[in-house]
Write a protein that holds these residues in place. Sequence first.
Motif, PDB file in Angstrom:
ATOM      1  N   GLN A   1       8.791   5.645   1.241  1.00  0.00           N
ATOM      2  CA  GLN A   1       9.589   6.847   0.990  1.00  0.00           C
ATOM      3  C   GLN A   1      10.966   6.718   1.635  1.00  0.00           C
ATOM      4  O   GLN A   1      11.969   7.191   1.097  1.00  0.00           O
TER       5      GLN A   1
ATOM      6  N   LYS B   1       0.872  -1.185   0.000  1.00  0.00           N
ATOM      7  CA  LYS B   1       0.000   0.000   0.000  1.00  0.00           C
ATOM      8  C   LYS B   1       0.900   1.222   0.000  1.00  0.00           C
ATOM      9  O   LYS B   1       1.028   1.919   1.010  1.00  0.00           O
ATOM     10  N   PRO B   2       1.515   1.502  -1.135  1.00  0.00           N
ATOM     11  CA  PRO B   2       2.586   2.507  -1.141  1.00  0.00           C
ATOM     12  C   PRO B   2       2.108   3.920  -0.847  1.00  0.00           C
ATOM     13  O   PRO B   2       2.907   4.780  -0.528  1.00  0.00           O
ATOM     14  N   TYR B   3       0.806   4.190  -0.979  1.00  0.00           N
ATOM     15  CA  TYR B   3       0.361   5.563  -0.782  1.00  0.00           C
ATOM     16  C   TYR B   3      -0.368   5.776   0.536  1.00  0.00           C
ATOM     17  O   TYR B   3      -0.690   6.896   0.881  1.00  0.00           O
ATOM     18  N   ASP B   4      -0.715   4.710   1.260  1.00  0.00           N
ATOM     19  CA  ASP B   4      -1.327   4.982   2.560  1.00  0.00           C
ATOM     20  C   ASP B   4      -0.520   4.351   3.694  1.00  0.00           C
ATOM     21  O   ASP B   4       0.377   4.996   4.230  1.00  0.00           O
TER      22      ASP B   4
ATOM     23  N   LYS C   1      11.155  14.703   1.267  1.00  0.00           N
ATOM     24  CA  LYS C   1      10.124  13.834   0.700  1.00  0.00           C
ATOM     25  C   LYS C   1       9.729  12.724   1.673  1.00  0.00           C
ATOM     26  O   LYS C   1       8.701  12.095   1.511  1.00  0.00           O
TER      27      LYS C   1
ATOM     28  N   TYR D   1       3.327   4.285   3.168  1.00  0.00           N
ATOM     29  CA  TYR D   1       3.927   5.483   2.584  1.00  0.00           C
ATOM     30  C   TYR D   1       5.262   5.858   3.224  1.00  0.00           C
ATOM     31  O   TYR D   1       6.257   6.079   2.535  1.00  0.00           O
ATOM     32  N   GLN D   2       5.276   5.884   4.561  1.00  0.00           N
ATOM     33  CA  GLN D   2       6.509   6.285   5.255  1.00  0.00           C
ATOM     34  C   GLN D   2       7.658   5.348   4.912  1.00  0.00           C
ATOM     35  O   GLN D   2       8.755   5.781   4.557  1.00  0.00           O
TER      36      GLN D   2
ATOM     37  N   TYR E   1       7.249   5.104  -7.567  1.00  0.00           N
ATOM     38  CA  TYR E   1       6.786   5.827  -6.377  1.00  0.00           C
ATOM     39  C   TYR E   1       7.789   6.892  -5.948  1.00  0.00           C
ATOM     40  O   TYR E   1       7.553   7.617  -4.995  1.00  0.00           O
TER      41      TYR E   1
END
Lengths: 493, 575
Positions: free
Chosen positions: A334, A324-327, A356, A330-331, B39
């Motif tokens: 990144q 779940k790369p965007y929720d 970022k 995410y941390q 990403y």
Amino acid sequence: MTAPAVPAPTPATTGEMPRVRESSGRRNAELALLIFVMLLVLAYSATVEATALDTITGDFWVPVALVAGVFLGLHVVIRFLAPYADPAIVPAVALLNGLGVAFLRRIDLAFADANERADLPIFSGVGGRQLAWTLIAVVLAAGLLIIVRDHRAVSRYAYTLGLVGIILVMIPAVLPSQFSEINGAKLWIRVGGFQIQPGEFAKLALVSFFAYYLVRKREVLSLASRRFLGIDFPRGRDLGPVVAVWLLSLMVLVFEKDLGTALLYFGMFVVILYVATERVSWLIIGLLLFFGGAVLAYVLGASVGGPFANFYQRAEIWMDPFAKPYDDGYQMVQSLLGLGTGGLFGAGPGGGQPNKIPLVVSDFVFAGLGEEIGLFGLSALLVVYLLIAERGLRAGLAVRDSFGKLVAGGLAFTLGLQVFVIVGGVTGLIPLTGQTTPFLSAGGSSLMANWLIIAMLLRISDAAGRPVTGAPGGRAGAAGGGPRHSCMVPRRR
Amino acid sequence: MNAPLRRAGVVVMVLFGLLFANLNWVQAYKADEYRTSPYNARVQVDQYNRPRGVIEVSGKALAENQATDGELKYLRTYPFKSQFAHVIGYKPVNLGSTGIEQAEDEFLAGTSDRLFADRFRDMFTGEETAGGNVVLSLSLPAQDAAIKGLANNPVGSTRGAAVAVDPKTGAIQALVSMPSFDPNPLASHDTEEAQAAYNRLKDDKEGPLRNRALSEVLPPGSTFKVIDSAAALESGYKPETSIPAGSSYLPPTSGTPIRNSSPGICPETQVTLIEALTESCNTGFARLAVELGSDKIKEKAKAFGFEDTDLKVGNLDGGGINVAASRTGDMQNPDGGEDQAALAQSGIGQNNVRMTPLEGAMIAATVANGGERMRPYLVQQLLGPDRRTIGTASPKKINNPITGPVASDLQQMMVSVVERGTGRRAQIDGFTVGGKTGTAQDGDDERDHGWFIGFVLKNGEPISAVCVLLERAGVSGGSSAAAEIGGQIMQAVIRGEATDAQSRRPAGWPLPPRRAHRQRWHGRCLARHRRGARPYRRGEEPAPGPAGGARLRRALPRRSPHDGDNQPSGRRRRV
């Protein structure tokens, strides 16, 4: 690095002169190392400005000079009050702390408007606060060195400290969430815009208490036992304290939703217990209990949720951050991308985009640095941490009293373990838990608590390095002057 | 107590060893994967730190950069706005890119392996490697004529497409899809604005984002009769061979008769093949398709490029804009036998036959090129950041769908269409033009699609082949309107080649002095911009320094054909 951490035993007959020379040699080495690391930090700050601003502002050296000044002040205090202390510890910590301040200022630059970057006030932003906290924390450390002239004096307040430690740990757990929860972990006391992390201070108090308790109980814990599968196991009733601490850390896990802190307290206790009793069975029991607890928490998190859901979620992210790369992930995603982008050599100080990464000033400071200084730079930082931990353990080896051994060993090991937990977390080795990276992360609590730990290690290493007879006030006993045992029997105070 | 303390020290070392090993895994082994991960927004910001390469045609920039003060240092701009939108596409910050911007992304961004030498050099000079430049094969006059012709069509069509290719090489000379759009708002650094602009275009009922020249298929109507003719000629028919025709034809298994578009067309029972094509005789070609059988028709269509799902048009060395597959469709009964009704309809380009305008142009080009089908391409040349030639397209043949004699028979038949038949409006004075019109019914809408495919020859040498499509081109006259536009496009190609021949500057030759000056000037301005200094004021000449000279020297090849100072001066067009 230049002076041996454990000096050859000074014969009782040696006069004043060689001893003085030796201690001043250590201090001079410390001073030289300190100046060297401050020059490194200065170079880092200059590179950051040259890269990020395309120009070096006229006052780029001011923050570095401020921290260097306060470190030099600490050095003077040590010179007078702990002349035999390990000379590598303060420069190593100063390097990390100085880099931390410079890096946080670099993050402020990244978030500042393009036209305000050149004249960012020195005490503004996260970097400025960190600078202020550094000054306070080092003064606190010097204060501890001034007040506590003999580390064994601390053991007089062991029970008080134990109570204080447990209370500090428990406060955030019992406080309502709005006063204690940040990013899903209840580790804080938040009043207005101000927040402290009491658990950071609890470490020192709890280690002192454990050390004192175990010095008194070690015979019972190490002798009475039953043998099973070739390993000596303690009697059931002697398991009491370890079970109690295990429950305490599980409570931390459940109520404060933080695996890292739980792991830290528990690891700290098990290691002190092991060092005190020299019994491997404690390590085995401890590891089994911890991993059993973690697996249980994971299973409960998957099925029941509730207080375990947080841990379950973090374990899931750890297993596949890119799911779940965007929720959720995410941390972590990144962080990994930042580290990967840095590669071997990094983008250079000021050349990356550490902003970022979410939480780059606190939990993810190591990943943020990694983007700019690369694998080589991070490896160097790891070596510096390792140096501090091993020097602390060495102080424990060399000091003559059991209490000092346990405190130094416990604190040094905890420091190393904390670095492992957070760095392992942000690099995806273990599930991420919200720990601070000692001396690098933004945050006054962590900085002050860790500097107090360093002061305690310095005090113990001073006692360890101090010649046996010359010590004023009969310090460190062993007046007989005979051959010293490498392992001292506990003494009554 | 010291033994366990030592062991605790070993444990700490082991833990740090694990950290170190894992860091190596993340920062060394997986570094490339993470660096290029979709990403990873860092790489993208990094891309905007250096000027992206220019996409250009005949020295005119179709996509260039504008320095900004923001976090992203260069803004991509498209000075021709909507004119080349479906060819160059766009490169937005937050959305997916399209067109040549997407197909040649690595080269334009400067990360392509082909630019390795430049990157290696810049590692030492400390400069950011700029992107490479892409020169397209388009002809500016042809593109202009196509846009104007489609926009001013007399039959009220609002959607359509036009493609022109060089039959000898496959180089695309014009590629237009109508309606078009302005890619500039999509490239905005304000991502919300870009998203809003994108949403507006996406929700537009006319579908301006769709590339009707490459990725949309429609029934080709009578233009498909060229395929029937090719199949017939290959099976031994001659242009003069008589085929059965008539005013109406009822295929054996179907209830609906096939008629001609007007009663005056081939009412005779027999017409010659050339006459049938010239008049566009439906009954004749429907019967011919049934006579030849579906296998032969399908096979010939396939040889001409139908059913090709992998075609990309862009760089001949790989990469490009995807082209939708043209289809002959199903012509069989459920029991596996031939559905003659479907076959008869397919023979006149109806039923399930679908074609892209590019495919139409390629059919005409193959006929004009003596039966050799060339691979279509858009990227004529790749230039390094210093305008050194890095690659030039070398035309590739795909196959020979028809033999030379068949091709010349077919040429003769198609020329007859333009000289005497339905394609008269495509005629060009002084040139031999051949072609075929098409009117395709599609669904219940009474407005048919108008098609024209055609080619122009000079002394037997092919110059250009076109396909024009006007969607929903009124109740009648769509195909002749398309023929007229096709003629205009081909005329523009001829015009463009004439001016080009006078002024062609071979690639790799030094820049004309004024342009070299401009590039040097731009370089200094950029360097100053990076230093954060204010831009030059008007009239403020930068002091001639060694840096500028070095930059100029590097921008120009050391030795060039012009060094002898023997080239005709004043004839070179400033590009």
